[in-house]
Structures are given as C-alpha cells and as structure tokens.
Design a protein around this motif. Structure first.
Motif, PDB file in Angstrom:
ATOM      1  N   LEU A   3      -6.282  57.768  40.562  1.00  0.00           N
ATOM      2  CA  LEU A   3      -5.538  58.099  39.189  1.00  0.00           C
ATOM      3  C   LEU A   3      -6.231  57.270  38.063  1.00  0.00           C
ATOM      4  O   LEU A   3      -5.803  57.801  36.954  1.00  0.00           O
ATOM      5  N   LYS A   4      -6.826  56.144  38.143  1.00  0.00           N
ATOM      6  CA  LYS A   4      -7.405  55.416  37.266  1.00  0.00           C
ATOM      7  C   LYS A   4      -8.154  55.993  36.417  1.00  0.00           C
ATOM      8  O   LYS A   4      -9.060  56.784  36.934  1.00  0.00           O
ATOM      9  N   GLY A   5      -7.929  56.154  35.044  1.00  0.00           N
ATOM     10  CA  GLY A   5      -8.805  56.813  34.015  1.00  0.00           C
ATOM     11  C   GLY A   5      -8.724  58.324  33.911  1.00  0.00           C
ATOM     12  O   GLY A   5      -9.353  59.020  33.217  1.00  0.00           O
ATOM     13  N   LYS A   6      -7.535  58.971  34.549  1.00  0.00           N
ATOM     14  CA  LYS A   6      -7.384  60.246  34.595  1.00  0.00           C
ATOM     15  C   LYS A   6      -6.287  60.672  33.362  1.00  0.00           C
ATOM     16  O   LYS A   6      -5.579  59.706  32.781  1.00  0.00           O
ATOM     17  N   LYS A   7      -6.383  61.778  33.158  1.00  0.00           N
ATOM     18  CA  LYS A   7      -5.605  62.230  32.003  1.00  0.00           C
ATOM     19  C   LYS A   7      -4.518  63.400  32.463  1.00  0.00           C
ATOM     20  O   LYS A   7      -5.000  64.384  33.157  1.00  0.00           O
ATOM     21  N   ILE A   8      -3.221  63.040  32.659  1.00  0.00           N
ATOM     22  CA  ILE A   8      -2.404  63.892  33.151  1.00  0.00           C
ATOM     23  C   ILE A   8      -1.464  64.486  32.274  1.00  0.00           C
ATOM     24  O   ILE A   8      -0.671  63.607  31.335  1.00  0.00           O
ATOM     25  N   ASN A   9      -0.876  65.756  32.224  1.00  0.00           N
ATOM     26  CA  ASN A   9       0.115  66.286  31.597  1.00  0.00           C
ATOM     27  C   ASN A   9       1.471  66.345  32.443  1.00  0.00           C
ATOM     28  O   ASN A   9       1.327  66.776  33.500  1.00  0.00           O
ATOM     29  N   PHE A  10       2.459  66.005  31.565  1.00  0.00           N
ATOM     30  CA  PHE A  10       3.631  65.793  32.423  1.00  0.00           C
ATOM     31  C   PHE A  10       4.591  66.899  31.643  1.00  0.00           C
ATOM     32  O   PHE A  10       4.962  66.868  30.566  1.00  0.00           O
ATOM     33  N   LEU A  11       4.797  67.963  32.227  1.00  0.00           N
ATOM     34  CA  LEU A  11       5.663  69.017  31.714  1.00  0.00           C
ATOM     35  C   LEU A  11       7.229  69.040  32.507  1.00  0.00           C
ATOM     36  O   LEU A  11       7.518  68.858  33.797  1.00  0.00           O
ATOM     37  N   GLY A  12       8.157  68.679  31.943  1.00  0.00           N
ATOM     38  CA  GLY A  12       9.440  68.841  32.324  1.00  0.00           C
ATOM     39  C   GLY A  12      10.759  68.712  31.336  1.00  0.00           C
ATOM     40  O   GLY A  12      10.561  69.483  30.268  1.00  0.00           O
ATOM     41  N   ASP A  13      11.836  68.260  31.767  1.00  0.00           N
ATOM     42  CA  ASP A  13      13.275  68.534  31.112  1.00  0.00           C
ATOM     43  C   ASP A  13      13.296  67.131  30.454  1.00  0.00           C
ATOM     44  O   ASP A  13      12.179  66.306  30.081  1.00  0.00           O
ATOM     45  N   SER A  14      14.787  66.639  30.110  1.00  0.00           N
ATOM     46  CA  SER A  14      15.049  65.487  29.506  1.00  0.00           C
ATOM     47  C   SER A  14      14.529  64.108  30.327  1.00  0.00           C
ATOM     48  O   SER A  14      14.318  63.182  29.695  1.00  0.00           O
ATOM     49  N   ILE A  15      14.295  64.276  31.679  1.00  0.00           N
ATOM     50  CA  ILE A  15      13.962  63.217  32.467  1.00  0.00           C
ATOM     51  C   ILE A  15      12.571  62.780  31.805  1.00  0.00           C
ATOM     52  O   ILE A  15      12.234  61.752  31.906  1.00  0.00           O
ATOM     53  N   THR A  16      11.857  63.907  31.954  1.00  0.00           N
ATOM     54  CA  THR A  16      10.361  63.683  31.641  1.00  0.00           C
ATOM     55  C   THR A  16      10.338  63.272  30.331  1.00  0.00           C
ATOM     56  O   THR A  16       9.436  62.436  29.833  1.00  0.00           O
ATOM     57  N   GLU A  17      11.136  63.668  29.143  1.00  0.00           N
ATOM     58  CA  GLU A  17      11.288  63.508  27.872  1.00  0.00           C
ATOM     59  C   GLU A  17      11.462  61.779  27.778  1.00  0.00           C
ATOM     60  O   GLU A  17      10.750  61.267  26.780  1.00  0.00           O
ATOM     61  N   GLY A  18      12.272  61.282  28.634  1.00  0.00           N
ATOM     62  CA  GLY A  18      12.474  60.019  28.683  1.00  0.00           C
ATOM     63  C   GLY A  18      13.773  59.547  28.296  1.00  0.00           C
ATOM     64  O   GLY A  18      14.286  58.456  28.062  1.00  0.00           O
ATOM     65  N   HIS A  19      14.760  60.873  28.229  1.00  0.00           N
ATOM     66  CA  HIS A  19      16.226  60.614  28.162  1.00  0.00           C
ATOM     67  C   HIS A  19      17.003  59.716  29.045  1.00  0.00           C
ATOM     68  O   HIS A  19      16.570  59.648  30.303  1.00  0.00           O
ATOM     69  N   GLY A  20      17.687  58.615  28.460  1.00  0.00           N
ATOM     70  CA  GLY A  20      18.510  57.777  29.344  1.00  0.00           C
ATOM     71  C   GLY A  20      17.716  56.482  29.892  1.00  0.00           C
ATOM     72  O   GLY A  20      18.316  55.734  30.280  1.00  0.00           O
ATOM     73  N   THR A  21      16.328  56.312  29.127  1.00  0.00           N
ATOM     74  CA  THR A  21      15.612  55.221  29.510  1.00  0.00           C
ATOM     75  C   THR A  21      15.914  54.143  28.365  1.00  0.00           C
ATOM     76  O   THR A  21      16.305  54.765  27.440  1.00  0.00           O
ATOM     77  N   SER A  22      15.632  52.889  28.311  1.00  0.00           N
ATOM     78  CA  SER A  22      15.933  51.910  27.219  1.00  0.00           C
ATOM     79  C   SER A  22      14.783  52.066  26.302  1.00  0.00           C
ATOM     80  O   SER A  22      15.165  51.705  24.992  1.00  0.00           O
ATOM     81  N   ASP A  23      13.784  52.834  26.418  1.00  0.00           N
ATOM     82  CA  ASP A  23      12.520  52.938  25.249  1.00  0.00           C
ATOM     83  C   ASP A  23      11.945  54.266  25.560  1.00  0.00           C
ATOM     84  O   ASP A  23      11.274  54.247  26.596  1.00  0.00           O
ATOM     85  N   TRP A  24      12.188  55.276  24.903  1.00  0.00           N
ATOM     86  CA  TRP A  24      11.744  56.634  25.092  1.00  0.00           C
ATOM     87  C   TRP A  24       9.920  56.605  24.902  1.00  0.00           C
ATOM     88  O   TRP A  24       9.148  57.520  25.628  1.00  0.00           O
ATOM     89  N   GLN A  25       9.550  55.753  24.439  1.00  0.00           N
ATOM     90  CA  GLN A  25       8.054  55.500  24.199  1.00  0.00           C
ATOM     91  C   GLN A  25       7.332  54.999  25.390  1.00  0.00           C
ATOM     92  O   GLN A  25       6.121  55.331  25.812  1.00  0.00           O
ATOM     93  N   THR A  26       7.923  53.892  26.036  1.00  0.00           N
ATOM     94  CA  THR A  26       7.207  53.191  27.189  1.00  0.00           C
ATOM     95  C   THR A  26       7.968  53.194  28.552  1.00  0.00           C
ATOM     96  O   THR A  26       7.407  52.612  29.428  1.00  0.00           O
ATOM     97  N   LYS A  27       9.211  53.809  28.530  1.00  0.00           N
ATOM     98  CA  LYS A  27      10.090  53.753  30.043  1.00  0.00           C
ATOM     99  C   LYS A  27       9.937  54.955  30.803  1.00  0.00           C
ATOM    100  O   LYS A  27      10.494  54.868  31.813  1.00  0.00           O
TER     101      LYS A  27
END
Length: 102
Positions: A3-27
C-alpha cells in the motif's frame, strides 16, 4: 498488495465521510490508513446518508446520488484501488428492498 505510495479512492456513506470522528480531516479510517501505511493519497468520496442501491428518484441533491452514480464522478484515472464501504443506509434508513433468495 503493497500500500505504501498508492492512491486509493474510498467510496462510502457517512462512516467514510468521517461522521462521528473527532476530526473529519484526519480521523476517518482512510486517513488513519494513509498515515499508518504510507498511502500517497486517500481520496474521500464518502457522503452521509447515501446508499449503494439505485434509487427510484435521482436529483442533483448529493443525498440522491447512489454509490454507482458517484463512482462515475471519482478521479479514477490514476487510482490504484477503490474501497467501497456502505450498506448501513440501505438497510436502516431507506425503503430499499433487499431482494429475494430465488
């Protein structure tokens, strides 16, 4: 898969979006994966409230754009992989039929 150096797209709902985390950008899980395994990019295509199933009514509202429609709009030309995480909204927040065993 390395996985090192790879570009991955993550498609999903609010869990993927980051809802419920302490920081939507980093968590969100994909950003933690990026930091822990050295991804080059972890592209977030999560949108809260969206579903995997094709919806009977499609509008320009992002919540009416099912995963298939949103997948078409992803930057996929140089993606090494696509991770799809969803189903919660199909089951718990919609009148989407699950189908039949036959």
């Amino acid at each position: 898969m390395e996985l090192k150096g790879k570009k991955i797209n993550f498609l999903g709902d609010s869990i993927t979006e980051g809802h419920g985390t302490s920081d939507w950008q980093t968590k969100p899980y994909h950003q933690l994966l990026k930091a822990n395994v050295g991804l080059k990019e972890a592209r977030n295509y999560g949108k809260g409230g969206t579903k995997i199933a094709r919806l009977p009514v499609i509008t320009d509202n992002p919540f009416d754009q099912d995963f298939n429609l949103r997948a078409e709009k992803m930057n996929h030309e140089d993606a090494d992989a696509v991770v799809v995480f969803g189903g919660t909204n199909d089951y718990g927040h919609a009148t989407i039929p699950l189908g039949a065993f036959e």
